[in-house]
Write an enzyme that holds these catalytic residues in place. Structure first.
Site, PDB file in Angstrom:
ATOM      1  N   ASP A 195      -3.421   2.369  -5.584  1.00 46.83           N
ATOM      2  CA  ASP A 195      -2.255   2.411  -4.714  1.00 46.83           C
ATOM      3  C   ASP A 195      -2.005   1.127  -3.935  1.00 46.83           C
ATOM      4  O   ASP A 195      -1.040   1.053  -3.171  1.00 46.83           O
ATOM      5  CB  ASP A 195      -2.390   3.573  -3.725  1.00 46.83           C
ATOM      6  CG  ASP A 195      -3.685   3.517  -2.923  1.00 46.83           C
ATOM      7  OD1 ASP A 195      -4.631   2.841  -3.373  1.00 46.83           O
ATOM      8  OD2 ASP A 195      -3.758   4.143  -1.858  1.00 46.83           O
ATOM      9  N   GLU A 196      -2.838   0.105  -4.105  1.00 45.42           N
ATOM     10  CA  GLU A 196      -2.694  -1.114  -3.325  1.00 45.42           C
ATOM     11  C   GLU A 196      -2.706  -2.338  -4.227  1.00 45.42           C
ATOM     12  O   GLU A 196      -3.432  -2.389  -5.213  1.00 45.42           O
ATOM     13  CB  GLU A 196      -3.821  -1.250  -2.297  1.00 45.42           C
ATOM     14  CG  GLU A 196      -3.951  -0.076  -1.351  1.00 45.42           C
ATOM     15  CD  GLU A 196      -5.094  -0.263  -0.366  1.00 45.42           C
ATOM     16  OE1 GLU A 196      -5.250  -1.383   0.164  1.00 45.42           O
ATOM     17  OE2 GLU A 196      -5.849   0.699  -0.142  1.00 45.42           O
ATOM     18  N   ASP A 238       0.859  -1.185   0.000  1.00 47.51           N
ATOM     19  CA  ASP A 238       0.000   0.000   0.000  1.00 47.51           C
ATOM     20  C   ASP A 238       0.894   1.232   0.000  1.00 47.51           C
ATOM     21  O   ASP A 238       1.601   1.507   0.984  1.00 47.51           O
ATOM     22  CB  ASP A 238      -0.898  -0.023   1.240  1.00 47.51           C
ATOM     23  CG  ASP A 238      -1.851   1.164   1.313  1.00 47.51           C
ATOM     24  OD1 ASP A 238      -1.815   2.009   0.392  1.00 47.51           O
ATOM     25  OD2 ASP A 238      -2.611   1.247   2.291  1.00 47.51           O
TER      26      ASP A 238
END
Length: 414
Positions: A104-105, A8
Site C-alpha cells: 500500500d505504500e 500511502d
C-alpha cells in the site's frame, strides 16, 4: 534538491473490502486471517474499529471484546495485490522511479517531473485525486527532499491529505516530533533511546554518533543521519528487482507445539522451505534467525551465525534447533518462523579440504536434486521419516502460509 513523494493508501485492505461491501462503510470492520487455520488475528482495520481500540495483530476475541459491533471480513490477498499493481501503474505515469514499501505504500522521485506536472505538492494532490476517482480509495502523501522525510510526512496527517516537509523546516517541524515517528525506530528502539533521554527526533539528531552506534550499531548511525536530514538513498527504478536482504518462512501450526518432536517436524518444514528458496535464487546465508511465539501470543526472536555460508536445510535446522533449545525450550509454541540473513551469492568454486564444508556441499547438491523431484511430482513426493509421525503438522505448507522476503527499501543514509 530532490523532490520525493511517499504515497500511502489509507486502511488499504479494509478500504478495498468496503468497495465490495458498500453496506459496511462507516461501520467497524477488520480484515482477518483464517481462524480455522489458527491465523485468526486482525490483519487490518478501518478507522471506526481503530477508534474502539482495535489494533493490528489483535486476536479476534480481543477485537470483539473491544468492539462488539465489529464485522470480520476474510483476507483476499490476490485482490489487494491487484489494487496495488493498479496504483503502481498510476504512479508510473509521473515518474520512472517508483519504489514499493509493502502493498500500500510507494516512494516516487518526481525531481525530473516537476517541469511537466507542477510542484511536488501539486503532483501529490493530483495522484491522490486520481486514486480516489479511479480506484475508489483514499491516500495520504508526504512531499519532501528525501525518502525518510517523505515517509514521515505521509504519516503525519491521515486520511486523504498531503503534507509537505521542506528541508529548511526540518528543525522547526520535524525535530519536536517523537523519535518513534522516524522510519525504522520501532517500539524496542524507542524504549532504549528514551532510557538515554532521547525522546524526540531533535534529541536524536543532537546526540553523539558514537553513543548511538554503541546502542544500536550501524542502525544507530543511520538513524542519526536520517534525523539530520542526511538520507541520500535513491528511489529505485520502477522495473528494478527488489534488493533481497533475507528469506524466511513462518507458520501458525494446527495445534500447539508442545513436544520436542513437534518442534523438530515444524523446524524441518520451515528450514527445507527456506533452503529451497535460497537455492532457487542462487543464494547462501551466514545467519539464521528464529521467531518463537508462545500461546500467550508473545514473540521472541534470536539469531546465530553459521561457521560458513550455506543453503542446506541441515545447516539451517541445526542452527534453528539450537536457538530453540537455548531460548524456547519448555514453552508451548503457537507459531514458529525461520529466516536466513546475511545473504551472498552461492558459489562453490572447488571441493573443500574441510570435512564439514565438504559435507555441506554434498548436502546442497543432494537437496538440489530433491528440489527437482518435488517440483515435478509434488512437495510430498520425498519426505523425511519424522513427517510420518504427525500428519497434521506434516501437511503444513510454509510457502503458502507465510512466505517472507525482507527487502531493502532505504539504503545507507550516508
Amino acid at each position: 534538491m530532490r523532490t520525493i513523494l511517499h504515497c500511502d493508501m489509507n486502511n488499504f485492505y479494509a478500504s478495498v473490502e468496503c468497495l465490495y461491501h458498500p453496506d459496511l462503510r462507516g461501520k467497524p470492520l477488520a480484515v482477518v486471517g483464517d481462524a480455522e487455520q489458527r491465523h485468526g488475528i486482525v490483519l487490518a482495520k478501518n478507522y471506526a474499529a481503530k477508534e474502539c481500540g482495535v489494533a493490528t495483530g489483535n486476536p479476534l476475541w480481543k477485537a470483539k471484546q473491544l468492539c462488539p459491533d465489529i464485522v470480520f471480513v476474510p483476507a483476499r490477498h490476490k485482490l489487494y495485490q491487484r489494487f496495488s499493481d493498479m496504483a503502481r501503474e498510476l504512479y508510473a505515469e509521473y515518474t520512472d522511479r517508483v519504489e514499493s514499501y509493502g502493498l500500500d505504500e510507494c516512494w516516487l522521485d518526481v525531481t525530473s517531473s516537476v517541469s511537466l506536472f507542477g510542484s511536488g505538492q501539486a503532483i501529490a494532490d493530483e495522484i491522490r485525486q486520481r486514486i480516489k476517482s479511479e480506484l475508489g480509495l483514499t491516500a495520504s502523501a508526504g512531499v519532501s527532499f528525501n525518502k525518510s522525510m517523505a515517509k514521515l510526512g505521509s504519516d503525519l496527517k491521515k486520511p486523504d491529505a498531503t503534507t509537505v516537509l521542506p528541508a529548511d523546516q526540518l528543525e522547526e517541524r520535524v525535530w519536536p516530533l517523537p523519535v518513534s515517528d522516524l522510519l525504522y525506530v520501532g517500539p524496542a528502539a524507542a524504549r532504549l533511546l528514551r532510557k538515554y533521554g532521547i525522546s524526540t527526533i531533535g534529541a536524536l539528531a543532537r546526540s553523539e554518533k558514537a553513543l548511538l552506534q554503541s546502542l544500536l550499531g550501524k542502525c544507530g548511525v543511520g538513524l542519526w543521519l536520517m534525523a539530520n536530514g542526511e538520507d541520500h538513498s535513491p528511489v529505485a527504478p520502477v522495473d528494478a528487482p527488489p534488493l533481497v536482504k533475507s528469506v524466511g518462512n513462518s507458520t501458525t501450526t494446527p495445534h500447539d507445539l508442545v513436544t520436542d518432536r513437534d518442534i523438530r517436524i515444524t523446524l524441518y518444514l520451515l528450514c527445507e522451505s527456506v533452503a529451497e528458496r535460497l537455492r532457487a535464487q542462487s543464494l547462501q546465508c551466514r545467519t539464521v534467525q528464529v521467531s518463537l511465539r508462545g500461546t500467550d501470543l508473545r514473540w521472541i526472536e534470536r539469531q546465530q551465525g553459521l561457521p560458513f555460508p550455506s543453503c542446506s536445510s541441515d545447516s539451517l535446522f541445526r542452527a534453528a534447533y539450537g536457538l530453540y533449545r537455548a531460548h524456547g525450550q519448555g514453552r508451548a509454541l503457537r507459531s514458529l518462523g525461520v529466516r536466513a540473513c546475511g545473504l551472498s551469492a552461492a558459489v562453490w568454486d572447488q571441493c573443500s579440504l574441510y570435512e564439514e564444508v565438504d559435507r555441506d556441499q554434498r548436502l546442497e547438491a543432494l537437496e538440489g536434486a530433491l528440489d527437482g523431484i518435488r517440483s515435478r511430482f509434488g512437495r510430498d513426493s520425498v519426505r523425511r521419516g519424522i513427517m510420518l509421525e504427525d500428519d497434521a503438522l506434516a501437511a503444513v505448507n510454509p510457502q503458502q502460509d507465510h512466505p517472507n522476503i525482507r527487502l531493502g527499501f532505504v539504503g545507507s543514509a550516508g
